[in-house]
Motif scaffolding. Sequence first.
Motif, PDB file in Angstrom:
ATOM      1  N   UNK A 438       0.580  -1.246  -0.205  1.00 21.68           N
ATOM      2  CA  UNK A 438      -0.013   0.132  -0.096  1.00 21.68           C
ATOM      3  C   UNK A 438       1.005   1.345   0.068  1.00 21.68           C
ATOM      4  N   UNK A 439       0.438   2.496   0.270  1.00 14.46           N
ATOM      5  CA  UNK A 439       0.920   3.985   0.263  1.00 14.46           C
ATOM      6  C   UNK A 439      -0.066   4.704   1.214  1.00 14.46           C
ATOM      7  N   UNK A 440       0.780   5.346   1.623  1.00 11.93           N
ATOM      8  CA  UNK A 440       0.462   6.095   3.238  1.00 11.93           C
ATOM      9  C   UNK A 440      -0.018   7.770   2.325  1.00 11.93           C
ATOM     10  N   UNK A 441      -1.367   8.185   2.970  1.00  7.19           N
ATOM     11  CA  UNK A 441      -1.372   9.501   2.812  1.00  7.19           C
ATOM     12  C   UNK A 441      -0.649  10.366   3.439  1.00  7.19           C
ATOM     13  N   UNK A 442       0.309  10.845   3.759  1.00  4.96           N
ATOM     14  CA  UNK A 442       0.436  11.746   4.789  1.00  4.96           C
ATOM     15  C   UNK A 442      -0.637  13.127   5.061  1.00  4.96           C
ATOM     16  N   UNK A 443      -1.381  13.826   4.310  1.00  7.21           N
ATOM     17  CA  UNK A 443      -2.395  14.583   4.007  1.00  7.21           C
ATOM     18  C   UNK A 443      -3.310  14.498   4.848  1.00  7.21           C
ATOM     19  N   UNK A 444      -4.098  13.097   4.275  1.00  9.83           N
ATOM     20  CA  UNK A 444      -5.489  12.703   4.763  1.00  9.83           C
ATOM     21  C   UNK A 444      -5.134  11.792   5.692  1.00  9.83           C
ATOM     22  N   UNK A 445      -3.888  11.031   6.275  1.00  9.68           N
ATOM     23  CA  UNK A 445      -3.310  10.009   7.444  1.00  9.68           C
ATOM     24  C   UNK A 445      -4.278   9.170   7.006  1.00  9.68           C
ATOM     25  N   UNK A 446      -4.250   8.213   6.032  1.00  5.26           N
ATOM     26  CA  UNK A 446      -5.138   7.292   5.477  1.00  5.26           C
ATOM     27  C   UNK A 446      -4.253   6.080   4.358  1.00  5.26           C
ATOM     28  N   UNK A 447      -3.940   4.727   5.230  1.00  4.07           N
ATOM     29  CA  UNK A 447      -3.203   4.029   4.537  1.00  4.07           C
ATOM     30  C   UNK A 447      -4.600   3.368   3.406  1.00  4.07           C
ATOM     31  N   UNK A 448      -3.512   3.391   1.861  1.00  5.95           N
ATOM     32  CA  UNK A 448      -4.142   3.325   0.306  1.00  5.95           C
ATOM     33  C   UNK A 448      -3.409   1.622   0.129  1.00  5.95           C
ATOM     34  N   UNK A 449      -4.467   0.875   0.333  1.00 11.17           N
ATOM     35  CA  UNK A 449      -4.258  -0.441  -0.191  1.00 11.17           C
ATOM     36  C   UNK A 449      -3.693  -0.180  -1.715  1.00 11.17           C
ATOM     37  N   UNK A 450      -2.508  -0.822  -2.287  1.00 12.30           N
ATOM     38  CA  UNK A 450      -3.275  -1.420  -4.224  1.00 12.30           C
ATOM     39  C   UNK A 450      -3.095  -2.599  -3.762  1.00 12.30           C
ATOM     40  N   UNK A 451      -4.228  -2.699  -4.891  1.00 11.45           N
ATOM     41  CA  UNK A 451      -5.708  -3.921  -5.094  1.00 11.45           C
ATOM     42  C   UNK A 451      -5.085  -3.895  -6.401  1.00 11.45           C
ATOM     43  N   UNK A 452      -4.723  -5.233  -6.435  1.00 11.69           N
ATOM     44  CA  UNK A 452      -3.841  -5.716  -7.899  1.00 11.69           C
ATOM     45  C   UNK A 452      -5.227  -6.152  -8.980  1.00 11.69           C
ATOM     46  N   UNK A 453      -4.605  -5.936 -10.632  1.00  9.32           N
ATOM     47  CA  UNK A 453      -5.853  -5.288 -11.388  1.00  9.32           C
ATOM     48  C   UNK A 453      -5.866  -7.065 -12.201  1.00  9.32           C
ATOM     49  N   UNK A 454      -6.786  -7.966 -11.922  1.00  8.28           N
ATOM     50  CA  UNK A 454      -6.924  -9.548 -12.231  1.00  8.28           C
ATOM     51  C   UNK A 454      -6.999  -9.270 -13.921  1.00  8.28           C
ATOM     52  N   UNK A 455      -7.221  -8.714 -14.315  1.00  4.68           N
ATOM     53  CA  UNK A 455      -7.240  -8.458 -16.430  1.00  4.68           C
ATOM     54  C   UNK A 455      -6.539  -8.233 -16.424  1.00  4.68           C
ATOM     55  N   UNK A 456      -5.450  -7.318 -15.754  1.00  9.36           N
ATOM     56  CA  UNK A 456      -4.599  -7.078 -15.748  1.00  9.36           C
ATOM     57  C   UNK A 456      -2.771  -7.897 -15.915  1.00  9.36           C
ATOM     58  N   UNK A 457      -3.023  -8.532 -15.373  1.00  3.49           N
ATOM     59  CA  UNK A 457      -3.705 -10.593 -14.678  1.00  3.49           C
ATOM     60  C   UNK A 457      -3.144 -11.303 -15.921  1.00  3.49           C
ATOM     61  N   UNK A 458      -4.347 -11.283 -16.126  1.00  5.96           N
ATOM     62  CA  UNK A 458      -4.973 -12.585 -17.059  1.00  5.96           C
ATOM     63  C   UNK A 458      -4.648 -12.229 -18.659  1.00  5.96           C
ATOM     64  N   UNK A 459      -4.655 -10.934 -19.263  1.00  4.22           N
ATOM     65  CA  UNK A 459      -4.213 -10.532 -20.311  1.00  4.22           C
ATOM     66  C   UNK A 459      -2.428 -10.338 -20.716  1.00  4.22           C
ATOM     67  N   UNK A 460      -1.533 -10.902 -19.697  1.00  5.73           N
ATOM     68  CA  UNK A 460      -0.639 -10.979 -19.280  1.00  5.73           C
ATOM     69  C   UNK A 460      -0.306 -12.852 -19.693  1.00  5.73           C
ATOM     70  N   UNK A 461      -0.228 -13.179 -18.694  1.00 11.06           N
ATOM     71  CA  UNK A 461      -0.506 -14.758 -18.685  1.00 11.06           C
ATOM     72  C   UNK A 461      -1.281 -15.169 -20.015  1.00 11.06           C
ATOM     73  N   UNK A 462      -2.130 -14.231 -20.930  1.00  8.28           N
ATOM     74  CA  UNK A 462      -2.756 -14.895 -22.156  1.00  8.28           C
ATOM     75  C   UNK A 462      -1.486 -13.927 -23.204  1.00  8.28           C
ATOM     76  N   UNK A 463      -0.985 -13.271 -23.468  1.00 14.51           N
ATOM     77  CA  UNK A 463      -0.067 -12.474 -24.304  1.00 14.51           C
ATOM     78  C   UNK A 463       1.217 -14.195 -23.978  1.00 14.51           C
ATOM     79  N   UNK A 464       1.691 -14.182 -22.574  1.00 14.89           N
ATOM     80  CA  UNK A 464       3.020 -15.617 -22.427  1.00 14.89           C
ATOM     81  C   UNK A 464       2.269 -17.447 -23.146  1.00 14.89           C
TER      82      UNK A 464
END
Length: 541
Positions: A438-464
């Motif tokens: 994740x990443x921390x927003x020091x201004x708002x005091x919020x921890x924003x989690x980085x959600x993985x993109x399943x569509x991008x991962x699926x496309x990369x696996x299909x290309x491979x």
Amino acid sequence: MPEPASPNYPNENNDVLAHLDPATFDWPTFLASYTGRALIIRLLHVVNFTLSSPSPSPSSVALAQTALRRLVPLIKQTFDHNAYLYVMNALATINSRTQQSIEDDSVSGSSSRRGGELDGVPDWDWVEEVKREERKQKGQLEVELQGYMSTLIRESIRLSHIALARLASKRGDALSAVNHFIDGREYATGPMQHLEHALGSLEICLIFNQPLSLPGHISKLEATLDRALPASVTRTIEAAHTTALDIRETREREQRNATLRQSVSLKLRIARTLVALDNQDYHFAGRQCCDIIDDDGLGEYEGHAISSSDVSLIGALCILATGRREEMRTKVLDNMAFRATVDDGSAWVIDLVTAFVDARYADVEVLMKKNEWMILLNPFLCPHSKKIQGLVRTKALVQYTEPFSSVSVHMMSQALGVKPELLLEDLEKLVEEGRINGKIDLIDGVLQMKQPDPGHELRMNAIKLGTATNEATRYAILRLKLQEAGITVDPRPPARSAGPTDSSDPSGPPFYTDVPPEYIEPVPLAISPGFVKRAKGKLPS
């Protein structure tokens, strides 16, 4: 590789013993069932820890003074005059600082009055008497040993070394005791005698709490144990003249050997646990403690080097720091044998594990802060207190953030029972190390989690997958065309030579003729350029 972040939220008061009341301190529960030298080592640890602070609190000083007074009658049962003088010096130092004496009604069996031993005035008559008795016994044993050495009586030499080892242990000299056991082992004549010396060395290291010396003695004892007391006994067919008395004696001997092997195996497991704890292998140490409890506990070895209460405390904290929730349930919470070994003084550890399993992380923080003194006053856990508590807090922090896509730092501080500024520092470390994605927003005091993109991962696996399938298909088509043309590709690399290659040489590179031009197609495959050039040169026009 940098060490993972290990949050350690300090207590409000740096002296964690400040809130303890020495007058109401439960000494019987704290000392558990320790006896002999192990009890002395435990009380000496209390003294060393409480007085290690540059400015100990009055509660710490009073607790150290009570422990020192309890040590006086215990040390006087041994020949350890050095420890006695250390205790006297510490008592005198405390009395010179405080200018008062705290009465301890729980100390019994001593006739000392104010101004005596309990206030730091040594009993020099006892010191001189102990020194004389020690010199007398040691001199007598050394004279006997020299006589046996001159006549080469192996068994007498071995027994003399054992007696000198016992005397050194009574004097508090663990190194000399271990050395005498090792020297006496050179004159052992059978597996059982080797086992006695290896076990004696291991017990000395356990009693004096010296984990650094244990690994070598563990390996020697394991090798000796298998020779002296094999795990499985193959019964031979009794001869016709074997009587019922012989059979009964054989079975009794096998039963004694099995009991002895079980006792030695228990001490080996305790030693492995302490070595793993010293090496910060907390998961192995926790599982070993739980296995010891499941296998009927310490038995007759209770209190000689470690108590069942300490085994359960080490096991619960190590499993909590490194285990999964399911393991916490099976090894600790749902284990009736484990719960039975937890005494009244350590019952809080069950509440601690329960709170963590139920995700009540604020209660976990409160319980750890409230009972931190018990971890620090434990000679086995004290060096690992900060590390274990940091691992527990890191797990709580990571597990709390997993279900959220974003969470307020202020909300996390309330849920975890930690100050926001301290929590923010540890969040930054965990994010940098990748423990929290994740990443921390020091201004708002919020921890924003980085959600993985399943569509991008699926496309990369299909290309491979498509790329790999396309290349495999092209390889197969080329191979099929070459087989249809009657061409066999030699997989061997071309031979390197200084001069031109003779076409009649079977070991040289192959030359192919009569290949139609439509089969010679430049395909970017694993075919050498030399092969294609030679094939084109030999094709008919």
